[in-house]
Design a protein around this motif. Structure first.
Motif, PDB file in Angstrom:
ATOM      1  N   ILE A  18      13.581  -2.244 -16.663  1.00 40.02           N
ATOM      2  CA  ILE A  18      13.878  -2.863 -15.356  1.00 40.02           C
ATOM      3  C   ILE A  18      15.358  -3.224 -15.273  1.00 40.02           C
ATOM      4  N   LEU A  19      15.875  -3.796 -16.348  1.00 37.32           N
ATOM      5  CA  LEU A  19      17.297  -4.189 -16.366  1.00 37.32           C
ATOM      6  C   LEU A  19      18.197  -2.955 -16.263  1.00 37.32           C
ATOM      7  N   ILE A  20      17.856  -1.923 -17.021  1.00 33.00           N
ATOM      8  CA  ILE A  20      18.665  -0.688 -16.972  1.00 33.00           C
ATOM      9  C   ILE A  20      18.659  -0.123 -15.553  1.00 33.00           C
ATOM     10  N   ALA A 120      27.744   0.598 -22.730  1.00 33.06           N
ATOM     11  CA  ALA A 120      27.271  -0.749 -22.388  1.00 33.06           C
ATOM     12  C   ALA A 120      25.901  -1.004 -23.008  1.00 33.06           C
ATOM     13  N   ALA A 121      25.730  -2.223 -23.488  1.00 33.92           N
ATOM     14  CA  ALA A 121      24.452  -2.669 -24.040  1.00 33.92           C
ATOM     15  C   ALA A 121      23.670  -3.423 -22.966  1.00 33.92           C
ATOM     16  N   VAL A 122      22.353  -3.273 -22.985  1.00 34.14           N
ATOM     17  CA  VAL A 122      21.461  -4.025 -22.091  1.00 34.14           C
ATOM     18  C   VAL A 122      20.317  -4.573 -22.948  1.00 34.14           C
ATOM     19  N   GLU A 164       8.532  -9.770 -16.057  1.00 36.61           N
ATOM     20  CA  GLU A 164       8.982 -11.172 -15.935  1.00 36.61           C
ATOM     21  C   GLU A 164      10.483 -11.286 -15.711  1.00 36.61           C
ATOM     22  N   VAL A 165      11.205 -10.315 -16.193  1.00 36.77           N
ATOM     23  CA  VAL A 165      12.665 -10.343 -16.068  1.00 36.77           C
ATOM     24  C   VAL A 165      13.107 -10.311 -14.598  1.00 36.77           C
ATOM     25  N   GLU A 166      12.207  -9.880 -13.722  1.00 40.49           N
ATOM     26  CA  GLU A 166      12.524  -9.860 -12.278  1.00 40.49           C
ATOM     27  C   GLU A 166      12.767 -11.270 -11.753  1.00 40.49           C
ATOM     28  N   GLN A 167      12.275 -12.274 -12.501  1.00 40.18           N
ATOM     29  CA  GLN A 167      12.464 -13.666 -12.049  1.00 40.18           C
ATOM     30  C   GLN A 167      13.762 -14.277 -12.576  1.00 40.18           C
ATOM     31  N   GLU A 169      17.170 -14.463 -12.125  1.00 41.22           N
ATOM     32  CA  GLU A 169      18.187 -14.090 -11.127  1.00 41.22           C
ATOM     33  C   GLU A 169      19.556 -13.842 -11.743  1.00 41.22           C
ATOM     34  N   GLU A 170      19.917 -14.692 -12.693  1.00 44.42           N
ATOM     35  CA  GLU A 170      21.236 -14.532 -13.312  1.00 44.42           C
ATOM     36  C   GLU A 170      21.302 -13.239 -14.135  1.00 44.42           C
ATOM     37  N   GLY A 171      20.194 -12.939 -14.821  1.00 47.27           N
ATOM     38  CA  GLY A 171      20.134 -11.698 -15.586  1.00 47.27           C
ATOM     39  C   GLY A 171      20.269 -10.480 -14.674  1.00 47.27           C
ATOM     40  N   LEU A 172      19.590 -10.527 -13.536  1.00 44.49           N
ATOM     41  CA  LEU A 172      19.661  -9.402 -12.597  1.00 44.49           C
ATOM     42  C   LEU A 172      21.063  -9.263 -12.017  1.00 44.49           C
ATOM     43  N   GLN A 173      21.688 -10.404 -11.723  1.00 44.08           N
ATOM     44  CA  GLN A 173      23.059 -10.370 -11.205  1.00 44.08           C
ATOM     45  C   GLN A 173      24.024  -9.824 -12.266  1.00 44.08           C
ATOM     46  N   THR A 174      23.740 -10.178 -13.530  1.00 48.32           N
ATOM     47  CA  THR A 174      24.574  -9.666 -14.628  1.00 48.32           C
ATOM     48  C   THR A 174      24.501  -8.139 -14.675  1.00 48.32           C
ATOM     49  N   MET A 175      23.300  -7.592 -14.476  1.00 49.47           N
ATOM     50  CA  MET A 175      23.139  -6.131 -14.494  1.00 49.47           C
ATOM     51  C   MET A 175      23.822  -5.487 -13.295  1.00 49.47           C
ATOM     52  N   LYS A 176      23.719  -6.153 -12.153  1.00 50.79           N
ATOM     53  CA  LYS A 176      24.357  -5.631 -10.935  1.00 50.79           C
ATOM     54  C   LYS A 176      25.871  -5.547 -11.125  1.00 50.79           C
ATOM     55  N   THR A 177      26.451  -6.623 -11.615  1.00 51.19           N
ATOM     56  CA  THR A 177      27.908  -6.645 -11.828  1.00 51.19           C
ATOM     57  C   THR A 177      28.293  -5.650 -12.917  1.00 51.19           C
ATOM     58  N   LEU A 178      27.462  -5.549 -13.959  1.00 52.51           N
ATOM     59  CA  LEU A 178      27.739  -4.571 -15.013  1.00 52.51           C
ATOM     60  C   LEU A 178      27.791  -3.158 -14.428  1.00 52.51           C
ATOM     61  N   GLY A 179      26.825  -2.835 -13.571  1.00 49.42           N
ATOM     62  CA  GLY A 179      26.798  -1.512 -12.944  1.00 49.42           C
ATOM     63  C   GLY A 179      28.056  -1.274 -12.112  1.00 49.42           C
TER      64      GLY A 179
END
Ligand SMILES: Cc1cc2nc3c(=O)[nH]c(=O)nc-3n(C[C@H](O)[C@H](O)[C@H](O)COP(=O)(O)O)c2cc1C
Length: 191
Positions: A18-20, A120-122, A164-167, A169-179
């Protein structure tokens, strides 16, 4: 341009995937091709320290009966490489470790064949140990002369059960900015 990601989780389509895919969404929005390879269920053995890759210098591992040479070829053909792993006992999974050891040794035996690609690591984690997992993966990129972009936090998302990682928010934003940062960097490198 293309980015290939490897998900080292034993659980296909779980939190790491999901994060990737969050990172991929940003890359695809910038016209960058993506491919996700999931290692779940794959019998991948570790490096046997035979040293044949240093003799053959043919960009391959002599172990031919698993997917590692396919993975190495996908890494060679890509402009960017993402290595994703859940945190298992405060480190990466055995599948991801085996891929890193074998691809990393083959790369070193072949004039650092991934040098100046973006890496990049995820990492997915329930509670603790993810910084160590993140560091373990980054050793692969750094010793191979690869270039690592950052994000707003170390690249991790928090969750235990699948999804669960969908909840986080900061982790998801981190992936967005990483992308976004991977896309920015790839465009500069390939300008
Ligand atoms: C064998 C094993 C070891 C684990 N070790 C840790 C750990 O050290 N720290 C932690 O916070 N979570 C640990 N977890 C939980 C996973 O990191 C977490 O569930 C993660 O979201 C799984 O990602 P996935 O869905 O991509 O497999 C462990 C899970 C397993 C199966």
């Amino acid at each position: 341009m293309k980015v290939v990601a490897f998900n080292g989780s034993a659980r296909k389509d779980g939190n790491t995937a999901i994060l990737i895919r969050r990172v991929f969404a940003e890359l695809e929005a910038e016209g960058i091709e993506t491919e996700l390879v999931q290692l779940a269920g794959q019998p991948i053995r570790g490096c046997t320290a035979c040293g044949q890759c240093y003799k053959n210098k043919n960009q391959r591992c002599v172990i031919e009966n698993d997917i590692v040479n396919d993975c190495i070829e996908k890494m060679r053909a890509a402009d960017g490489i993402i290595l994703g792993s859940p945190t298992y006992f405060a480190d990466l999974t055995p599948e991801m470790k085996a891929l890193i050891d074998r691809a990393g040794f083959v790369a070193r035996a072949n004039d650092d064949m991934f040098k100046r690609k973006v890496g990049a690591a995820v990492v997915a984690v329930r509670r603790a140990g993810s910084v160590h997992t993140f560091d373990s993966i980054n050793h692969f990129f750094l010793i191979g002369q690869m270039i690592i972009p950052g994000s707003i936090y170390w690249n991790m998302g928090i969750g235990r059960a699948k999804g669960e990682v969908e909840q986080d928010e900061e982790g998801l934003q981190t992936m967005k900015t990483l992308g976004q940062n991977i896309a920015w960097l790839l465009k500069k490198i390939n300008a």
